[in-house]
Design a protein around this motif. Structure first.
Motif, mmCIF file in Angstrom:
data_model
loop_
_atom_site.group_PDB
_atom_site.id
_atom_site.type_symbol
_atom_site.label_atom_id
_atom_site.label_comp_id
_atom_site.label_asym_id
_atom_site.label_seq_id
_atom_site.Cartn_x
_atom_site.Cartn_y
_atom_site.Cartn_z
ATOM 1 N N LEU A 17 -19.673 -0.866 20.388
ATOM 2 C CA LEU A 17 -18.746 -1.294 21.442
ATOM 3 C C LEU A 17 -17.333 -0.897 21.027
ATOM 4 N N THR A 18 -16.799 0.132 21.681
ATOM 5 C CA THR A 18 -15.565 0.756 21.213
ATOM 6 C C THR A 18 -14.380 0.598 22.156
ATOM 7 N N ALA A 19 -14.532 -0.127 23.244
ATOM 8 C CA ALA A 19 -13.404 -0.336 24.163
ATOM 9 C C ALA A 19 -12.319 -1.138 23.441
ATOM 10 N N PRO A 20 -11.082 -1.060 23.938
ATOM 11 C CA PRO A 20 -10.019 -1.854 23.313
ATOM 12 C C PRO A 20 -10.428 -3.326 23.230
ATOM 13 N N ARG A 21 -10.178 -3.919 22.086
ATOM 14 C CA ARG A 21 -10.557 -5.315 21.872
ATOM 15 C C ARG A 21 -9.750 -5.906 20.736
ATOM 16 N N LEU A 22 -9.849 -7.198 20.619
ATOM 17 C CA LEU A 22 -9.250 -7.900 19.493
ATOM 18 C C LEU A 22 -10.250 -7.943 18.359
ATOM 19 N N THR A 23 -9.740 -7.986 17.155
ATOM 20 C CA THR A 23 -10.575 -8.145 15.968
ATOM 21 C C THR A 23 -10.003 -9.278 15.136
ATOM 22 N N THR A 25 -9.080 -9.041 12.200
ATOM 23 C CA THR A 25 -7.954 -8.444 11.480
ATOM 24 C C THR A 25 -6.714 -8.398 12.358
ATOM 25 N N SER A 26 -6.879 -8.040 13.631
ATOM 26 C CA SER A 26 -5.707 -7.993 14.519
ATOM 27 C C SER A 26 -5.118 -9.382 14.726
ATOM 28 N N ILE A 27 -5.965 -10.397 14.726
ATOM 29 C CA ILE A 27 -5.465 -11.774 14.839
ATOM 30 C C ILE A 27 -4.657 -12.121 13.594
ATOM 31 N N ASP A 28 -5.182 -11.808 12.430
ATOM 32 C CA ASP A 28 -4.466 -12.099 11.183
ATOM 33 C C ASP A 28 -3.155 -11.324 11.106
ATOM 34 N N GLU A 29 -3.153 -10.091 11.608
ATOM 35 C CA GLU A 29 -1.927 -9.281 11.574
ATOM 36 C C GLU A 29 -0.861 -9.797 12.533
ATOM 37 N N ALA A 30 -1.244 -10.605 13.503
ATOM 38 C CA ALA A 30 -0.275 -11.189 14.445
ATOM 39 C C ALA A 30 0.550 -12.288 13.771
ATOM 40 N N ARG A 83 -4.928 -20.850 14.237
ATOM 41 C CA ARG A 83 -5.360 -19.446 14.357
ATOM 42 C C ARG A 83 -6.265 -19.239 15.556
ATOM 43 N N GLU A 84 -7.118 -20.200 15.845
ATOM 44 C CA GLU A 84 -8.032 -20.096 16.985
ATOM 45 C C GLU A 84 -7.270 -19.932 18.304
ATOM 46 N N LYS A 85 -6.108 -20.538 18.404
ATOM 47 C CA LYS A 85 -5.298 -20.431 19.627
ATOM 48 C C LYS A 85 -4.752 -19.020 19.836
ATOM 49 N N ILE A 86 -4.604 -18.277 18.743
ATOM 50 C CA ILE A 86 -4.040 -16.929 18.838
ATOM 51 C C ILE A 86 -4.977 -16.002 19.609
ATOM 52 N N TRP A 87 -6.285 -16.219 19.515
ATOM 53 C CA TRP A 87 -7.239 -15.373 20.233
ATOM 54 C C TRP A 87 -6.922 -15.337 21.730
ATOM 55 N N GLN A 88 -6.665 -16.485 22.324
ATOM 56 C CA GLN A 88 -6.367 -16.520 23.762
ATOM 57 C C GLN A 88 -5.054 -15.817 24.077
ATOM 58 N N GLU A 90 -3.439 -13.458 22.313
ATOM 59 C CA GLU A 90 -3.564 -12.018 22.103
ATOM 60 C C GLU A 90 -4.499 -11.386 23.132
ATOM 61 N N GLY A 91 -5.524 -12.131 23.541
ATOM 62 C CA GLY A 91 -6.422 -11.643 24.584
ATOM 63 C C GLY A 91 -5.685 -11.434 25.896
ATOM 64 N N TYR A 92 -4.825 -12.366 26.234
ATOM 65 C CA TYR A 92 -4.023 -12.222 27.445
ATOM 66 C C TYR A 92 -3.128 -10.978 27.353
ATOM 67 N N LEU A 93 -2.471 -10.803 26.222
ATOM 68 C CA LEU A 93 -1.586 -9.646 26.053
ATOM 69 C C LEU A 93 -2.346 -8.328 26.161
ATOM 70 N N LEU A 94 -3.510 -8.253 25.547
ATOM 71 C CA LEU A 94 -4.305 -7.031 25.623
ATOM 72 C C LEU A 94 -4.755 -6.764 27.065
ATOM 73 N N ARG A 95 -5.223 -7.799 27.752
ATOM 74 C CA ARG A 95 -5.650 -7.626 29.139
ATOM 75 C C ARG A 95 -4.493 -7.153 30.014
ATOM 76 N N GLN A 96 -3.301 -7.686 29.761
ATOM 77 C CA GLN A 96 -2.128 -7.274 30.534
ATOM 78 C C GLN A 96 -1.788 -5.808 30.271
ATOM 79 N N ARG A 97 -1.838 -5.402 28.999
ATOM 80 C CA ARG A 97 -1.567 -3.996 28.660
ATOM 81 C C ARG A 97 -2.598 -3.082 29.330
ATOM 82 N N LEU A 98 -3.870 -3.462 29.328
ATOM 83 C CA LEU A 98 -4.903 -2.654 29.976
ATOM 84 C C LEU A 98 -4.691 -2.598 31.487
#
Length: 101
Positions: A17-23, A25-30, A83-88, A90-98
């Motif tokens: 599964l290679t579509a843009p997504r959060l990982t 690692t990306s959460i930790d880097e935020a 940290r769990e809150k960051i997923w939502q 960052e997910g919103y930001l990624l969806r907006q960019r897409l």
């Protein structure tokens, strides 16, 4: 990265599964910085994670009795909760960019 995150990450990679997504690692880097506070009475721990853009996410941990309070464990649980809150977020930001692309 939690054990469940590692398991999910391995499954995503194995399925190709290679579509843009959060990982994890990306959460930790935020996360840019972190601070902790222990309330008087030593039952409540608060973690404040500052993200790259300056936004602050908080997580809490509370022992039901002061006899069971452990500062290291309280910090870990409070950080995991923040940290769990960051997923939502960052997910919103990624969806907006897409969406905007």
């Amino acid at each position: 990265m939690s054990h469940s995150e590692q398991t999910i990450e391995r499954e995503i990679v194995s399925k190709g599964l290679t579509a843009p997504r959060l990982t994890p690692t990306s959460i930790d880097e935020a996360i840019k910085d972190e601070h902790y506070w222990v309330a008087p009475g030593r039952r409540l721990t608060v973690c404040a994670l500052t993200l790259r853009n300056g936004f602050i996410v908080t997580g809490e941990s509370a022992a039901t009795s002061s006899e069971n309070f452990d500062e290291d464990l309280g910090r870990k649980i409070a950080r995991d909760n923040a940290r769990e809150k960051i997923w939502q977020l960052e997910g919103y930001l990624l969806r907006q960019r897409l969406h905007d692309a």
